[in-house]
Design a protein around this motif. Structure first.
Motif, PDB file in Angstrom:
ATOM      1  N   LEU A 106       9.615  16.675  -0.167  1.00  0.00           N
ATOM      2  CA  LEU A 106       8.652  15.996   0.688  1.00  0.00           C
ATOM      3  C   LEU A 106       7.701  15.162  -0.158  1.00  0.00           C
ATOM      4  CD1 LEU A 106       7.399  15.606   3.536  1.00  0.00           C
ATOM      5  CD2 LEU A 106       5.927  17.548   2.984  1.00  0.00           C
ATOM      6  N   ASN A 107       7.287  15.712  -1.282  1.00  0.00           N
ATOM      7  CA  ASN A 107       6.405  14.998  -2.202  1.00  0.00           C
ATOM      8  C   ASN A 107       7.005  13.656  -2.605  1.00  0.00           C
ATOM      9  OD1 ASN A 107       4.734  14.233  -4.415  1.00  0.00           O
ATOM     10  ND2 ASN A 107       5.887  15.545  -5.781  1.00  0.00           N
ATOM     11  N   VAL A 108       8.241  13.664  -3.038  1.00  0.00           N
ATOM     12  CA  VAL A 108       8.867  12.449  -3.555  1.00  0.00           C
ATOM     13  C   VAL A 108       9.230  11.489  -2.418  1.00  0.00           C
ATOM     14  CG1 VAL A 108      10.735  11.539  -4.975  1.00  0.00           C
ATOM     15  CG2 VAL A 108       9.730  13.743  -5.529  1.00  0.00           C
ATOM     16  N   ALA A 109       9.761  12.005  -1.326  1.00  0.00           N
ATOM     17  CA  ALA A 109      10.178  11.142  -0.218  1.00  0.00           C
ATOM     18  C   ALA A 109       8.981  10.471   0.445  1.00  0.00           C
ATOM     19  CB  ALA A 109      10.968  11.950   0.808  1.00  0.00           C
ATOM     20  N   LEU A 110       7.888  11.193   0.622  1.00  0.00           N
ATOM     21  CA  LEU A 110       6.706  10.627   1.244  1.00  0.00           C
ATOM     22  C   LEU A 110       6.109   9.525   0.377  1.00  0.00           C
ATOM     23  CD1 LEU A 110       5.189  11.127   3.874  1.00  0.00           C
ATOM     24  CD2 LEU A 110       3.779  12.772   2.686  1.00  0.00           C
ATOM     25  N   ALA A 111       6.018   9.777  -0.906  1.00  0.00           N
ATOM     26  CA  ALA A 111       5.503   8.750  -1.810  1.00  0.00           C
ATOM     27  C   ALA A 111       6.432   7.538  -1.852  1.00  0.00           C
ATOM     28  CB  ALA A 111       5.323   9.329  -3.209  1.00  0.00           C
ATOM     29  N   ASP A 112       7.727   7.765  -1.791  1.00  0.00           N
ATOM     30  CA  ASP A 112       8.693   6.675  -1.793  1.00  0.00           C
ATOM     31  C   ASP A 112       8.486   5.755  -0.594  1.00  0.00           C
ATOM     32  OD1 ASP A 112      11.212   5.378  -2.753  1.00  0.00           O
ATOM     33  OD2 ASP A 112      11.971   6.127  -0.838  1.00  0.00           O
ATOM     34  N   VAL A 113       8.286   6.338   0.575  1.00  0.00           N
ATOM     35  CA  VAL A 113       8.066   5.545   1.782  1.00  0.00           C
ATOM     36  C   VAL A 113       6.781   4.736   1.672  1.00  0.00           C
ATOM     37  CG1 VAL A 113       7.571   5.686   4.255  1.00  0.00           C
ATOM     38  CG2 VAL A 113       9.351   7.096   3.276  1.00  0.00           C
ATOM     39  N   MET A 114       5.736   5.356   1.161  1.00  0.00           N
ATOM     40  CA  MET A 114       4.453   4.669   1.072  1.00  0.00           C
ATOM     41  C   MET A 114       4.513   3.500   0.080  1.00  0.00           C
ATOM     42  SD  MET A 114       2.874   6.223   3.359  1.00  0.00           S
ATOM     43  CE  MET A 114       4.070   7.237   4.207  1.00  0.00           C
ATOM     44  N   ILE A 115       5.195   3.690  -1.032  1.00  0.00           N
ATOM     45  CA  ILE A 115       5.339   2.608  -2.008  1.00  0.00           C
ATOM     46  C   ILE A 115       6.223   1.497  -1.439  1.00  0.00           C
ATOM     47  CG2 ILE A 115       6.294   2.004  -4.265  1.00  0.00           C
ATOM     48  CD1 ILE A 115       3.582   3.361  -4.418  1.00  0.00           C
ATOM     49  N   ASP A 116       7.298   1.872  -0.761  1.00  0.00           N
ATOM     50  CA  ASP A 116       8.153   0.860  -0.129  1.00  0.00           C
ATOM     51  C   ASP A 116       7.366   0.027   0.878  1.00  0.00           C
ATOM     52  OD1 ASP A 116      10.363   1.645  -1.573  1.00  0.00           O
ATOM     53  OD2 ASP A 116      11.257   2.825   0.051  1.00  0.00           O
ATOM     54  N   ALA A 117       6.528   0.682   1.660  1.00  0.00           N
ATOM     55  CA  ALA A 117       5.717  -0.038   2.649  1.00  0.00           C
ATOM     56  C   ALA A 117       4.720  -0.970   1.965  1.00  0.00           C
ATOM     57  CB  ALA A 117       4.992   0.957   3.543  1.00  0.00           C
ATOM     58  N   THR A 118       4.137  -0.513   0.885  1.00  0.00           N
ATOM     59  CA  THR A 118       3.189  -1.345   0.149  1.00  0.00           C
ATOM     60  C   THR A 118       3.886  -2.560  -0.447  1.00  0.00           C
ATOM     61  OG1 THR A 118       1.857   0.600  -0.345  1.00  0.00           O
ATOM     62  CG2 THR A 118       1.481  -1.338  -1.708  1.00  0.00           C
ATOM     63  N   VAL A 119       5.077  -2.364  -0.986  1.00  0.00           N
ATOM     64  CA  VAL A 119       5.851  -3.480  -1.538  1.00  0.00           C
ATOM     65  C   VAL A 119       6.193  -4.465  -0.417  1.00  0.00           C
ATOM     66  CG1 VAL A 119       8.076  -4.111  -2.569  1.00  0.00           C
ATOM     67  CG2 VAL A 119       6.729  -2.239  -3.530  1.00  0.00           C
ATOM     68  N   ALA A 120       6.568  -3.970   0.757  1.00  0.00           N
ATOM     69  CA  ALA A 120       6.886  -4.850   1.882  1.00  0.00           C
ATOM     70  C   ALA A 120       5.650  -5.646   2.315  1.00  0.00           C
ATOM     71  CB  ALA A 120       7.424  -4.036   3.048  1.00  0.00           C
ATOM     72  N   GLU A 121       4.489  -4.994   2.355  1.00  0.00           N
ATOM     73  CA  GLU A 121       3.255  -5.703   2.717  1.00  0.00           C
ATOM     74  C   GLU A 121       2.938  -6.804   1.705  1.00  0.00           C
ATOM     75  OE1 GLU A 121       0.171  -2.793   2.912  1.00  0.00           O
ATOM     76  OE2 GLU A 121       0.742  -2.129   4.922  1.00  0.00           O
ATOM     77  N   GLN A 122       3.068  -6.490   0.432  1.00  0.00           N
ATOM     78  CA  GLN A 122       2.774  -7.480  -0.607  1.00  0.00           C
ATOM     79  C   GLN A 122       3.769  -8.642  -0.570  1.00  0.00           C
ATOM     80  OE1 GLN A 122      -0.027  -7.518  -2.349  1.00  0.00           O
ATOM     81  NE2 GLN A 122      -0.547  -5.678  -1.204  1.00  0.00           N
ATOM     82  N   THR A 123       5.011  -8.340  -0.222  1.00  0.00           N
ATOM     83  CA  THR A 123       6.023  -9.389  -0.128  1.00  0.00           C
ATOM     84  C   THR A 123       5.716 -10.329   1.036  1.00  0.00           C
ATOM     85  OG1 THR A 123       7.680  -7.936  -1.114  1.00  0.00           O
ATOM     86  CG2 THR A 123       8.504  -9.819   0.113  1.00  0.00           C
ATOM     87  N   LYS A 124       5.164  -9.792   2.123  1.00  0.00           N
ATOM     88  CA  LYS A 124       4.756 -10.650   3.239  1.00  0.00           C
ATOM     89  C   LYS A 124       3.607 -11.564   2.831  1.00  0.00           C
ATOM     90  CE  LYS A 124       6.012  -7.782   7.173  1.00  0.00           C
ATOM     91  NZ  LYS A 124       5.489  -6.992   8.290  1.00  0.00           N
TER      92      LYS A 124
END
Length: 141
Positions: A106-124
């Motif tokens: 859960l630790n790794v998967a949750l952080a992975d999702v949050m970083i992916d979302a941040t990367v998507a926001e920055q790409t927008k």
């Protein structure tokens, strides 16, 4: 990005996976069938990544969409790893080990999702940097 992909997911998750095999087979005494079912159960957080993303997007904590979820996941994961590391051999049984390894994932998967979302926001925001951000993510692994 580098800490999540390189440190947490790249090194930490690999070390945890290697240690898990020895721990389950040697300390707890599971056979390979039990270890396989426990590993499958412990991997559930990776199947729920889209739910975590939806949750963080729609339910901010104290006005923040990403940071609190990373802190919650990190705290849960550190606590689970501490219990696994410091519990005397033979104290943790099959079901407790399954829940503790689920918490580690859960630790790794949750952080992975949050970083992916941040990367998507920055790409927008900066589409011209999209390729570089993706290269950074994959290169850090």
């Amino acid at each position: 990005v580098c800490l999540q992909y390189g440190g947490n997911q790249g090194i930490g998750n690999r070390l945890n996976g290697s240690a898990r095999s020895y721990y389950l087979l040697d300390s707890i005494g599971l056979d390979s069938a039990q270890m396989g079912s426990l590993s499958g159960f412990a991997g559930i957080p990776w199947q729920l990544k889209s739910l975590f993303g939806l949750l963080s997007d729609t339910l901010p904590i104290d006005g923040y969409h990403r940071s609190p979820y990373m802190m919650i996941g990190g705290t849960i994961g550190m606590a689970a790893n501490a219990v696994l590391a410091f519990a005397p051999p033979g104290v943790i049984g099959y079901y407790a080990a399954a829940l503790l390894f689920l918490a580690c994932n859960l630790n790794v998967a949750l952080a992975d999702v949050m970083i992916d979302a941040t990367v998507a926001e920055q790409t927008k925001r900066r589409p011209e940097l999209g390729a570089e951000l993706q290269a950074l993510c994959w290169g850090a692994l």
